[in-house]
Design a protein around this motif. Structure first.
Motif: not given
Length: 629
Positions: A95-104, A236-253
């Motif tokens: 529910v949370v994931f879907l609520s953050t999606l763009t139109r496309t 700030g620019t966010t590079k791969i490796g800058d985020l914690a694993p739990q947030d990287m899972k969200k990035v993947y999805s």
């Protein structure tokens, strides 16, 4: 075909490797005959090496999915499997994931859910099958807005603004290779900004017919790559490796949904391949899965992220000199490569292998062999075809955006190894004046090693082989040339992660509050109110943050926020507190981290403006530490 004669039926006329008189129109980038010649020679060397290898390779079977299976797998990968089947229900995460999606992005999810739903109805599965409209009913009123500045209506204005303005004090920087002394073929044909604040698929949907989009279209002299620039981001620019694993899972999805949405908007099919599991070696060096290699390497060197043999081969090539003419292009002797392989397998981990016997061209051949012999391609079975298909997207900017998302989708081991490879290839190109290996040459030589994967067999149609060769070489050029940008996590995705975290916290707080109300205990309610106050509210005056540095002499400091204060200034302030009792830390070893609030953990680049970031995440804690700790 092992004879080395590569015949192509191109424009109904046969061209051979020896003739090398290809019709240039078959190549998307009009690559010249000489550089294409490098590609076919490399392919010939690969076949020769395979010809000398008497052990028959087991081809990796790529399974053709049944109807709906691909979409079902896609939803699982995106973490949305609870939208269908037995587990169908209102998962908080979804529910949370879907609520953050763009139109496309929503449209991409709807399309896949619809296909799975229809398939399930056909198969008469007795699952609870949701109506697609129900899934998105709550979100449809929001018109796809994700966060500030991401409304589709603002896309066109924002893009045009980026194309025409240079920003204050040269605030933009180029992400390409070093521009000095670059040969004509490597010079940028035009400058173009990359907008990371707005979803790529939204940009594509809104800019399909605009003049900005046409600026970067393929055509005529487009062997010249655009000089893509990334406007500076104050938070700030966010590079791969800058985020914690739990947030990287969200990035993947989010990256998976976004890439699919981008391909949908552009009318290109995006299909993940699926490999049938095959038996692979569980020890050794060549032909061993990356995960197995790293497991055995980490016993020797804890924490290593790149296979030791890969690191050693790169170091061996660099030890001689990168100025050697034809480096990577000139192969080692095939019989010698085979015997070196066997000797390495026996002696590498014992430490008894004599590296003095390895010539530079042999080491380069071994490096390429290592990549080719991986039981699954470095770019993975799932995404190898998607990497190849990037060449079919309409504009160079969209090709770059797709590659950025694909890099985010790679498993960590593959991504880390690819990064080390691309950085090494750039260092080879930096010596092009001496070694004669330009960006185009290196791309031509390396493309067959990454893209002609033995597991898929060689059933490519003769007439499309030339086009595929030129196309994969172009993708290779992009990956080398724009590698800095490819390892950046787009701001719109980081913002979506922040929004997910915020929404989840809100829902969890609501649930907690409800439970406490049910207990009807004033004591619990008071305690709950206290928990809602953050340390920043209680301890620190307005406009001031408290920064912790547990590993430094000065353990904490209250810092007054100003318009110009950057993360690097705060780190420097802490490091200026000298003491003999504290281990001397260099500035490049420690970073300021943003922890909690609407992000798990994020390493900040030195140019992050702290006041802007504080406004984006006022409930964060601020900690200085090294990346290892």
């Amino acid at each position: 075909r092992r004879s080395g004669q590569y015949t192509m039926n191109h424009d109904h006329s046969k061209k051979t490797l020896d003739g090398a008189s290809f019709d240039r129109s078959g190549s998307q980038d009009s690559l010249d005959e000489l550089s294409m010649d490098d590609y076919w020679k490399e392919l010939e060397n690969i076949h020769e090496t395979r010809g000398n290898n008497h052990e028959e390779r087991v081809a990796l079977v790529v399974k053709e999915p049944d109807e709906g299976e691909l979409e079902e797998e896609w939803l699982k990968e995106a973490g949305l499997s609870n939208l269908f089947g037995e587990s169908s229900g209102d998962s908080l995460e979804s529910v949370v994931f879907l609520s953050t999606l763009t139109r496309t992005q929503k449209a991409a999810v709807e399309k896949r859910v619809e296909t799975v739903t229809q398939t399930m109805r056909k198969k008469n599965k007795q699952h609870q099958i949701p109506d697609v409209r129900d899934i998105f009913r709550l979100q449809n009123d929001s018109k796809g807005n994700v966060c500030e500045g991401s409304e589709p209506s603002t896309v066109r204005a924002s893009e045009n603004k980026n194309e025409t303005q240079d920003g204050p004090k040269g605030s933009k920087y180029s992400l390409g290779a070093d521009e000095e002394k670059r040969p004509l073929e490597d010079l940028p044909s035009l400058d173009a900004d990359i907008n990371l604040e707005i979803s790529f698929s939204e940009q594509a949907a809104n800019l399909k017919d605009s003049s900005v989009d046409k600026m970067c279209k393929g055509g005529g002299g487009d062997t010249l790559l655009p000089n893509f620039r990334l406007p500076k981001d104050k938070t700030g620019t966010t590079k791969i490796g800058d985020l914690a694993p739990q947030d990287m899972k969200k990035v993947y999805s989010l990256a998976l949904v976004e890439l699919t949405a981008l391909y949908d908007v552009l009318g290109t099919e995006f299909k993940q391949q699926k490999a049938v599991k095959i038996k692979t070696k569980d020890s050794g060096l060549f032909g061993v899965p990356l995960s197995v290699l790293l497991e055995q390497d980490q016993k020797k060197v804890p924490g290593t992220k790149i296979p030791l043999i890969f690191q050693k081969l790169v170091a061996q090539i660099e030890e001689a000199t990168l100025e050697t003419e034809g480096l990577l292009r000139i192969p080692g002797v095939a019989t010698r490569i085979k015997s070196l392989c066997q000797e390495l397998e026996a002696k590498f981990y014992e430490g008894t292998f004599n590296w003095e016997n390895v010539k530079q061209h042999d080491a380069a051949s071994l490096l390429k062999l290592f990549i080719r012999e991986l039981p699954q391609p470095l770019l993975t079975v799932e995404y190898l075809k998607a990497f190849q298909d990037v060449q079919n997207l309409p504009t160079k900017k969209q090709q770059l955006q797709a590659l950025n998302l694909l890099v985010l989708l790679l498993p960590e081991a593959n991504r880390d190894t690819l990064k080390v490879l691309l950085e090494f290839l750039q260092r080879v190109i930096d010596h092009r004046d001496k070694n004669k290996m330009t960006l185009k040459n290196v791309a031509m030589v390396m493309a067959p090693n990454l893209f002609t994967f033995h597991g898929f067999g060689s059933k490519t149609l003769e007439q499309s082989e030339f086009v595929m060769a030129a196309g994969t070489a172009n993708v290779m050029r992009f990956m080398i040339r724009y590698q800095n940008l490819l390892w950046t996590i787009p701001k719109f995705i980081v913002n979506q992660v922040r929004k997910q975290n915020t929404e989840r916290q809100k829902k969890e707080k609501k649930d907690k509050a409800m439970k406490k109300l049910l207990k009807k205990m004033a004591y619990d309610r008071e305690k709950h109110e206290k928990q809602e106050k953050t340390p920043n509210d209680v301890d620190v005056p307005q406009g001031v943050i408290r920064v912790q540095a547990p590993h430094l002499l000065k353990v904490s400091m209250a810092i007054q926020l100003t318009e110009e204060l950057k993360a690097g200034d705060i780190v420097a302030r802490f490091l200026s507190q000298k003491s003999g009792s504290v281990q001397a830390l260099k500035k490049e070893e420690v970073f300021l981290y943003e922890i909690g609030g609407n992000i798990g953990e994020r390493c900040l680049d030195d140019d992050t403006y702290m006041k802007d970031l504080y406004q984006l995440n006022p409930n964060a804690e601020w900690v200085i530490k090294s990346k290892q700790s």
